[in-house]
Design a protein around this motif. Structure first.
Motif, PDB file in Angstrom:
ATOM      1  N   ALA A  81      -6.501   8.836  -4.942  1.00  0.00           N
ATOM      2  CA  ALA A  81      -7.528   7.783  -4.954  1.00  0.00           C
ATOM      3  C   ALA A  81      -8.548   8.009  -3.959  1.00  0.00           C
ATOM      4  N   GLY A  82      -8.118   8.473  -2.963  1.00  0.00           N
ATOM      5  CA  GLY A  82      -9.199   9.265  -2.043  1.00  0.00           C
ATOM      6  C   GLY A  82     -10.209  10.048  -2.639  1.00  0.00           C
ATOM      7  N   ALA A  83      -9.692  11.187  -3.285  1.00  0.00           N
ATOM      8  CA  ALA A  83     -10.204  12.129  -3.971  1.00  0.00           C
ATOM      9  C   ALA A  83     -11.346  11.660  -5.096  1.00  0.00           C
ATOM     10  N   SER A  84     -11.130  10.652  -5.950  1.00  0.00           N
ATOM     11  CA  SER A  84     -11.963  10.118  -6.921  1.00  0.00           C
ATOM     12  C   SER A  84     -12.668   9.027  -6.392  1.00  0.00           C
ATOM     13  N   PHE A  85     -12.231   8.157  -5.238  1.00  0.00           N
ATOM     14  CA  PHE A  85     -13.106   6.987  -4.812  1.00  0.00           C
ATOM     15  C   PHE A  85     -13.437   6.990  -3.523  1.00  0.00           C
ATOM     16  N   GLY A  86     -13.136   7.976  -2.825  1.00  0.00           N
ATOM     17  CA  GLY A  86     -13.444   8.145  -1.393  1.00  0.00           C
ATOM     18  C   GLY A  86     -12.338   7.803  -0.207  1.00  0.00           C
ATOM     19  N   ASP A  87     -11.554   6.397  -0.684  1.00  0.00           N
ATOM     20  CA  ASP A  87     -10.587   5.996  -0.046  1.00  0.00           C
ATOM     21  C   ASP A  87      -9.821   4.861  -0.865  1.00  0.00           C
ATOM     22  N   PHE A  88      -8.447   4.714  -0.394  1.00  0.00           N
ATOM     23  CA  PHE A  88      -7.614   3.899  -1.244  1.00  0.00           C
ATOM     24  C   PHE A  88      -8.297   2.521  -1.593  1.00  0.00           C
ATOM     25  N   THR A 126       0.778  -1.316   0.107  1.00  0.00           N
ATOM     26  CA  THR A 126      -0.217  -0.092  -0.052  1.00  0.00           C
ATOM     27  C   THR A 126       0.875   1.199  -0.121  1.00  0.00           C
ATOM     28  N   PRO A 127       0.241   2.157  -0.938  1.00  0.00           N
ATOM     29  CA  PRO A 127       1.162   3.567  -0.659  1.00  0.00           C
ATOM     30  C   PRO A 127       1.333   4.325   0.554  1.00  0.00           C
ATOM     31  N   SER A 128       2.276   4.603   1.183  1.00  0.00           N
ATOM     32  CA  SER A 128       2.454   5.642   2.349  1.00  0.00           C
ATOM     33  C   SER A 128       1.433   6.562   1.897  1.00  0.00           C
ATOM     34  N   SER A 129       0.873   7.431   2.838  1.00  0.00           N
ATOM     35  CA  SER A 129       0.048   8.623   2.755  1.00  0.00           C
ATOM     36  C   SER A 129       0.727   9.697   1.932  1.00  0.00           C
ATOM     37  N   GLY A 130       0.245  10.213   1.044  1.00  0.00           N
ATOM     38  CA  GLY A 130       0.610  11.112   0.159  1.00  0.00           C
ATOM     39  C   GLY A 130      -0.061  11.173  -1.181  1.00  0.00           C
ATOM     40  N   GLN A 131       0.741  11.395  -2.119  1.00  0.00           N
ATOM     41  CA  GLN A 131       0.200  11.697  -3.470  1.00  0.00           C
ATOM     42  C   GLN A 131      -0.813  10.669  -4.034  1.00  0.00           C
ATOM     43  N   PHE A 132      -0.236   9.351  -4.219  1.00  0.00           N
ATOM     44  CA  PHE A 132      -1.500   8.587  -4.965  1.00  0.00           C
ATOM     45  C   PHE A 132      -2.556   8.037  -3.822  1.00  0.00           C
ATOM     46  N   SER A 151       1.423  -6.510  -4.208  1.00  0.00           N
ATOM     47  CA  SER A 151       2.486  -6.418  -3.214  1.00  0.00           C
ATOM     48  C   SER A 151       3.957  -5.852  -3.798  1.00  0.00           C
ATOM     49  N   ASN A 152       3.885  -5.753  -5.044  1.00  0.00           N
ATOM     50  CA  ASN A 152       5.069  -5.446  -5.624  1.00  0.00           C
ATOM     51  C   ASN A 152       5.246  -4.090  -6.236  1.00  0.00           C
ATOM     52  N   VAL A 153       4.067  -3.333  -6.077  1.00  0.00           N
ATOM     53  CA  VAL A 153       3.690  -2.054  -6.739  1.00  0.00           C
ATOM     54  C   VAL A 153       4.860  -1.099  -6.137  1.00  0.00           C
ATOM     55  N   ASP A 154       5.492  -0.272  -6.913  1.00  0.00           N
ATOM     56  CA  ASP A 154       6.243   0.817  -6.912  1.00  0.00           C
ATOM     57  C   ASP A 154       5.635   2.081  -6.675  1.00  0.00           C
ATOM     58  N   TRP A 155       5.094   2.401  -5.618  1.00  0.00           N
ATOM     59  CA  TRP A 155       4.107   3.352  -5.459  1.00  0.00           C
ATOM     60  C   TRP A 155       4.893   4.780  -5.299  1.00  0.00           C
ATOM     61  N   SER A 156       6.082   4.894  -5.346  1.00  0.00           N
ATOM     62  CA  SER A 156       6.758   6.206  -5.565  1.00  0.00           C
ATOM     63  C   SER A 156       6.684   6.462  -7.206  1.00  0.00           C
TER      64      SER A 156
END
Ligand SMILES: [Fe+2]
Length: 204
Positions: free
Chosen positions: A106-113, A96-102, A190-195
């Motif tokens: 996601a929250g702005a468009s779907f409510g939450d991650f 999961t992405p740490s809090s921040g950009q993505f 589990s392998n996504v590079d969220w940065s």
């Protein structure tokens, strides 16, 4: 006006993704080979079209030219989408992405991650071979998840691919049964590079 020099052909990229969780090195090795085929075919199509044009056979009514041109979407998108896919993987992923950009997007468009993720996973589970892609609309920042059949049917012109997941069977069939695509999708997460994913957002 200055003239910019552009490359005459594409060069296949290389990735060091050994040790992904749930996606074997063997799968990656086979997958890299398939990707290189798209690069090769894209270059070949361009060369063949150039050659036809040089012989005056580049009109819409020239059948060889028309057939080569109709294949461009498949080969170009096959090349480019694989680059997005491998670029958004890392052996150091944490799910999961740490809090921040993505997460914010996601929250702005779907409510939450988690709601965004559930939708993305559902798109990735659709029957057929293709891709699940989270795009951002550069005009308003909205994220939306899309299904792309094969490589070229369903891409949204001008939208920014932010997270790209290959769900052709070659992406997981060496590691999972055909009916276990959902296990592959969890492994993918589990392998996504969220940065990298966050860096693709053009608007916050
Ligand atoms: Fe693939």
């Amino acid at each position: 006006m200055t003239t910019t020099t552009v490359p005459t052909s594409y060069t296949a990229k290389k990735w060091n993704l050994a040790g992904l969780a749930g996606i074997s090195d063997h799968t990656l090795e086979v997958h890299f080979g398939l990707y290189e085929g798209y690069v090769k075919n894209t270059n070949s199509l361009n060369e063949q079209r150039d050659e036809l044009r040089s012989r005056g056979k580049g009109a819409a009514t020239d059948l060889a030219f028309a057939e080569l041109t109709r294949r461009l979407g498949f080969e170009y998108n096959g090349m480019v989408l694989h680059e997005y896919y491998f670029d958004n993987l890392t052996a150091k992923g944490n799910g999961t992405p740490s809090s921040g950009q993505f997460s914010d997007a996601a929250g702005a468009s779907f409510g939450d991650f988690e709601t965004w993720k559930k939708d993305f996973a559902a798109v990735g589970g659709l029957r057929g071979v293709g891709w699940a892609i989270a795009y951002q609309d550069p005009k308003n920042g909205r994220l939306s998840n899309h299904w792309v059949s094969l490589h070229e049917d369903g891409n949204v012109a001008g939208f920014t691919p932010v997270l790209v997941m290959d769900v052709w069977e070659h992406a997981y069939l060496l590691d999972y049964k055909p009916a276990e695509r959902s296990k592959y999708i969890e492994a993918f997460f589990s392998n996504v590079d969220w940065s990298t994913v966050g860096s693709r957002l053009t608007r916050s």
